[in-house]
Design a protein around this motif. Structure first.
Motif, PDB file in Angstrom:
ATOM      1  N   ALA B 166     -13.861  -5.283  -6.301  1.00 18.67           N
ATOM      2  CA  ALA B 166     -14.088  -6.693  -5.970  1.00 18.67           C
ATOM      3  C   ALA B 166     -12.771  -7.455  -5.990  1.00 18.67           C
ATOM      4  N   THR B 167     -11.980  -7.199  -7.015  1.00 12.86           N
ATOM      5  CA  THR B 167     -10.676  -7.863  -7.093  1.00 12.86           C
ATOM      6  C   THR B 167      -9.808  -7.503  -5.896  1.00 12.86           C
ATOM      7  N   LYS B 168      -9.720  -6.210  -5.607  1.00  9.31           N
ATOM      8  CA  LYS B 168      -8.905  -5.754  -4.472  1.00  9.31           C
ATOM      9  C   LYS B 168      -9.338  -6.427  -3.185  1.00  9.31           C
ATOM     10  N   HIS B 169     -10.658  -6.461  -3.005  1.00  8.56           N
ATOM     11  CA  HIS B 169     -11.178  -7.001  -1.751  1.00  8.56           C
ATOM     12  C   HIS B 169     -10.906  -8.507  -1.653  1.00  8.56           C
ATOM     13  N   LEU B 170     -11.260  -9.229  -2.693  1.00  7.83           N
ATOM     14  CA  LEU B 170     -11.091 -10.681  -2.655  1.00  7.83           C
ATOM     15  C   LEU B 170      -9.604 -11.045  -2.545  1.00  7.83           C
ATOM     16  N   ALA B 171      -8.768 -10.274  -3.242  1.00 10.44           N
ATOM     17  CA  ALA B 171      -7.327 -10.531  -3.149  1.00 10.44           C
ATOM     18  C   ALA B 171      -6.843 -10.334  -1.711  1.00 10.44           C
TER      19      ALA B 171
END
Lengths: 736, 736
Positions: B166-171
């Protein structure tokens, strides 16, 4: 027509140094030119046959089967011991097609090697509407030459681990110097998926832990899955290094579509492995020779009429002929039948001498081969008067009943998913099933003759590998697994495969319902019984006290054609020596406390029976309501009873409503009850008694709710209950 | 009293060379003597506190929590960014306790770092009967500071992979140079079990594949499980080599009970990893300091009064005092609150500037942070007239409905367990979620901004990781998974965890019932719907045609507090444009074909609706029997309707019997029907139409059976049906 010669492409395969059983036994293997030419014809014929079989009904999975053709030749021609005239020959090598969708691969080799049921006509029934087909879309255990039903990925490789374990165990128990009466190998084909699926990854850990050097897993490494390149979801890892780190021998085959010689050599090296299972990483090309070779399009669809023609042209076959198998191809495999018959004869001779030399062991071995128990288990079941009459956890009762039987009868292999202290399945003097090296390596006792299995925290593999143990030879090994009931959700896909395959096994599922307490909702099953009660060919048995636990074991042992789950409590449950009956359990449900002219029937189930009994007392004392009680440990067994018996228990059409009391979702009980006192939410972390109380499980509260129902029925008539089930527990869903 | 000083045992940890994000950023970290002394006091205090908390109710899991104390200090004092005053601070580092039974570890650090709800009094409620406890036996997402509910082993580590994704994607979507608005790490603790459980092994493969360098998994490697030494079931493998081969950085910590400095250093190295997730193998001693340290006895039981006293004596604490936490310990963690507040303030300031600089993206980001959809999804649902009226597979309808929505709305992340060609979930212009290196490495397109996920053949991890995606921040990401319905049995433990945690996600389950055909019984779910219909807080929706598929999606999207399974057919199903209604689906069941003075109500479900409609025609034409038809796509939704609505649909107490028609086990339908035309066995490998026919699914046969029932009712009266469910399909169990 005979295909014209095309150059084969055998490439020598580098095989690294491996620890082998014996330096004397050679693994060298080389093929002469003539045989290489024969193989070439076989491979081309085989691949065109697969294409034809998929094309006829325009479906199926051609690519994998075509890619693996050389592996099949290496296995069925040069490696495996089997007897086409007796597919069940006890000491045969086992073959498991874990990538079951490539079933035409196996079916076609069964045909070529002379399994009499597998005619060309039968081969053509693949994907047909024939209900007598031996060629279903995935291999099925019912059919000759198939060891286990595969298809759901990761299951077959786990079954193979179980088959290899069975060999190790039986060999340790029965083999004597000069008498290797159990001495087979297990070979397993996998695709990319079986080492992506978690259950497969669990199983390969265990195979290495147990040093199953009689297990060979061959990967059809074509780097293609449904979605395209396998890299699309698996780019991170070095599978060979990973398997080595897991404890496997690893052998690479670079040109697996053609290199029969290299594959056979690898298989010979594998067979000599001293202490490790062997992983052979075979690089293949999916749909090799077709226009879509190497592409995901070759995976799960026929090639089309033109595509098949082009394939045949490329392979030097006549594009206008279909299903052509030349005599040279049949001749190539013609030695399979006599070789198998010879092997069988030799084995029979050996067993005969063995029985003469070791009469006691030989007689026992004979029973095991016949799939019979080695002793009378019925005499070992405790009698009612042997049980404590004070409240007892039914998991403890489980141990009291099970341990004497399994301790005495070598058919049982009993294990747990790392919950030995909780599930009470250890018997006095048990020996662990372990590789004997562990004793010197880390002081852990056990050897292959042991029958207590530490599965680690791997519930899914526990059940899936147990399927392999049970499938080795019907009745020879009866696997008993154990864990918390909740974790049989992890194991469910494998438990289902046992039910589908009619494999007997007993799952001891402790810590059921919400009485398990503090561990909280994650560990409290609510919906899971609905799955297992609905599952065909499986018994979910939930006994209420020690006597019913005895009945549950008797029932599970008598049903040799299906798995059973025996569902037990963590906490103390009341004992009902004057009411409970093992014979009642064997009928699924029975009258527990009768009452003439009852106003209501309470159905008590398992650990919640105490609430039913208590509610009955309150109903009588507080409201003057007469309640009879039915104990209902197993729905499926009850369904098999006569209408008359059912009527006696459930009193259809009486004026007394029936209320089921169980701390699970009520789904399915509507068949037997008009109302339910049950759970409609997940559980809660509280001490067991408090969890029950929190959700309204209390004799007084239940009595109040039942009294209101009885009043309603008096007012509105019993017909008001028809088809409108009542949920009586208002506290069953306080939060969710 | 303040504990007397004992020598700490810090040992420098060798850290191998790793590829780091930046050579400039230093990972060196060293503690001064005074701080080492403080840490020593904290560790001793912490360990005695754990022992006290378990002793008070004589239960719980002390050993692991005690062993991991130094890890906790390294995380909460020196590594993680979090805000005790706002546990939901968006950009916080996430911490997942995958070995959830050691929950006291986390609860105690929440207490020490100043989470206001976690008072000492609350800590003491662990294993108590308090229903308002924040300290259940396993961490629960409902409570502040807990990211996900853990306990069933292997789930937490998979959730952690989802959180890191989720972090990777949102970033990738929202970060801009100078504006790292999404920039957190995910830390996960595991015990031995999480890398034995298959789901954990699936998840670590994916974490490496996606190069989630923002994920750190720390193993509490104490070599002890419930059954004793971990070697008892895991001797074969070299875990470090295996994790390296899987694609992870690996760091060893030899003296994990005390070496805070080494652990912090390892965590700093991990944070600098350029392209791999990091596995820190921390050797600890279970129950360190207790008399049973290093033994399985320290795992799941309190130490006893004397045992706790001895522990305190050993650690220089007063054996006669309990729950002692000195001011020096609180002071040690006193900077947690201001540090968290400062971080939050800085982030808020950054986001404010970001919104000014990137108004459109900033507004969207704001919506995502609030957990809202970025656009109106309702307008994107096709209207009834947009659908084809000719027979259509409902999996195709699923694509028609879902793809326009997910294509437009960035909230959705959609994936499949290697069944892209079968499940129809790819939208035009989709970008895969992949690590961007894959493009150059093997020509596979995609990057972290992508929203289409190739899960590989890993159904369990697909669902478990999706739970992490959904848990990142409520509503920010709505995961959609897809596979064959049968394989949602593999995924079931994780689907259940979503239901328990109120996480919204949509599971597209295609190839339902027996119409899937040739793949055979392994792929034909029979019992599975019973599980999902019984599961609390989950919607199992089985639409009958395209219009109902639209209704199913609307229902699933509106229920933001639970997961939904939308169950679709492989094969063509008849379309009912004049009967079917999306609004009907939203009520769970509705009148599909009304008939005055009906003789019978047929309940049609999903892909079997065509049989119900056909049977109705035959009943009218052949027998003059008037049948009304009810469509019943979702039991749980129907349960939530008013008594009046239910009455209108089901006509309680009418003289017309109700018959449900579905090619599944009938369990649970007894609540709504008097009789069922269903399956009592596993399926069979036949073309879909032939499989239906083989099991009696045919309008004519159904009509015959219903006619017989209607005659029975005329003869015996409708009251004869009360409480005795009729199974009408005599072909539903021909073999099993």
């Amino acid at each position: 027509m005979a295909p014209t010669a095309l150059p084969a492409e055998p490439v020598p395969t580098p095989v690294g140094p491996l620890k082998t059983k014996s330096q004397d036994e050679s693994s060298s293997f080389s093929l002469q030119t003539q045989e290489l030419q024969q193989i070439d014809v076989v491979l081309r014929t085989f691949r065109c046959l697969i294409a034809d079989l998929c094309q006829q009904f325009n479906g199926g999975h051609p690519g994998g089967a075509m890619g693996m053709a050389a592996i099949g030749v290496a296995l069925w021609k040069y490696t495996m011991l089997y007897s086409p005239r007796n597919p069940d020959f006890f000491d045969r090598d086992r073959f498991v097609l874990s990538n079951g969708h490539t079933c035409l691969f196996q079916y076609s080799f069964l045909h070529l090697t002379g399994y009499s049921h597998m005619t060309l006509n039968q081969l053509k029934s693949y994907h047909s509407a024939r209900i007598d087909s031996f060629c279903p879309g995935h291999p099925e255990i019912e059919h000759p030459g198939i060891e286990v039903t595969t298809g759901p990925l990761g299951q077959g490789i786990s079954n193979a681990v179980g088959l290899a374990m069975a060999t190790k165990h039986l060999a340790a128990v029965y083999n004597k110097p000069g008498f290797p009466v159990v001495n087979n190998m297990t070979y397993c084909m996998i695709g990319d998926a079986c080492l992506q699926e978690g259950v497969g990854l669990e199983a390969v850990q265990l195979a290495a832990h147990w040093k199953l050097n009689n297990l060979v897993v061959m990967m059809d490494n074509n780097q293609v899955t449904c979605d395209g390149s396998a890299d699309i979801a698996n780019s991170g890892e070095d599978i060979n290094a990973k398997m080595k780190a897991t404890g496997w021998n690893v052998i690479d085959i670079e040109h697996g579509c053609y290199d029969v010689q290299g594959i056979v050599q690898a298989l010979r090296v594998a067979k000599q492995s001293a202490d490790k299972p062997t992983f052979i990483n075979v690089r293949t090309v999916i749909g090799v020779g077709s226009k879509v070779q190497g592409d995901a399009k070759a995976h799960g669809a026929a090639f089309g009429v033109e595509g098949v023609k082009a394939l045949k042209a490329k392979f030097g076959m006549n594009p206008d002929e279909s299903f052509v198998i030349g005599d040279d191809v049949y001749n190539f495999f013609a030695d399979a039948i006599p070789k198998g018959q010879k092997a069988e004869q030799e084995w029979n001779n050996m067993v005969e001498k063995y029985r003469a030399e070791f009469p006691r062991l030989g007689a026992e071995f004979e029973l095991r081969v016949q799939g019979k128990m080695v002793d009378d288990w019925r005499s070992l079941i405790p009698k009612k008067e042997d049980f404590p009459t004070t409240p007892t956890p039914s998991r403890k009762s489980g141990g009291l009943v099970c341990n004497p039987i399994v301790g005495k009868l070598g058919n049982f292999m009993v294990g747990t998913a790392d919950l030995s202290p909780s599930v009470n399945m250890m018997w006095k003097g048990k020996v662990d099933f372990q590789n004997p090296d562990l004793r010197t390596a880390c002081g852990i006792n056990g050897d292959y003759s042991g029958r207590y299995i530490h599965w680690g925290i791997r519930e899914h593999a526990m059940a899936a590998i147990s399927n392999g143990l049970a499938a080795f030879n019907k009745g020879t090994i009866l696997p008993v697994t154990s864990s918390f009931f909740m974790f049989y959700l992890y194991a469910a896909p494998a438990v289902r495969m046992a039910a589908l395959q009619h494999l007997q096994q007993i799952h001891i599922a402790t810590h059921d319902s919400i009485g398990t307490g503090e561990d909280g909702p994650t560990h409290q099953p609510i919906a899971l019984p609905a799955l297992y009660r609905a599952m065909p060919n499986l018994l979910y048995i939930r006994p209420c006290d020690s006597e019913e636990v005895a009945g549950a074991f008797i029932t599970a042992l008598e049903h040799t054609d299906c798995p059973s789950i025996i569902s037990l409590s963590r906490q103390n449950v009341e004992q009902f020596p004057t009411n409970s009956s093992r014979h009642g359990v064997q009928r699924g449900a029975y009258v527990f406390m009768e009452e003439e002219d009852a106003d209501v029937t309470l159905i008590g189930v398992g650990a919640e029976m105490g609430f039913a009994a208590n509610a009955r007392t309150v109903l009588g004392g507080k409201f003057g309501i007469k309640a009879r009680v039915v104990s209902f440990p197993c729905q499926r067994i009850f369904e098999q009873q006569s209408r008359e018996y059912k009527q006696r228990v459930l009193k259809y059409r009486s004026n007394a409503p029936r209320v089921v009391i169980e701390a699970y979702a009520v789904n399915g009980w509507e068949r037997y009850a008009d109302a339910g006192y049950s759970m409609a939410s997940f559980g809660k972390s509280l001490p067991g008694k408090d969890a029950y109380k929190f959700f309204g499980f209390d004799g007084g509260l239940i009595a109040d709710a039942v009294e209101a129902l009885v009043e309603d029925v008096k007012r509105d008539g019993v017909e008001s209950l028809r088809g409108e089930f009542r949920d009586l527990n208002t506290r069953g869903a306080p939060e969710h």
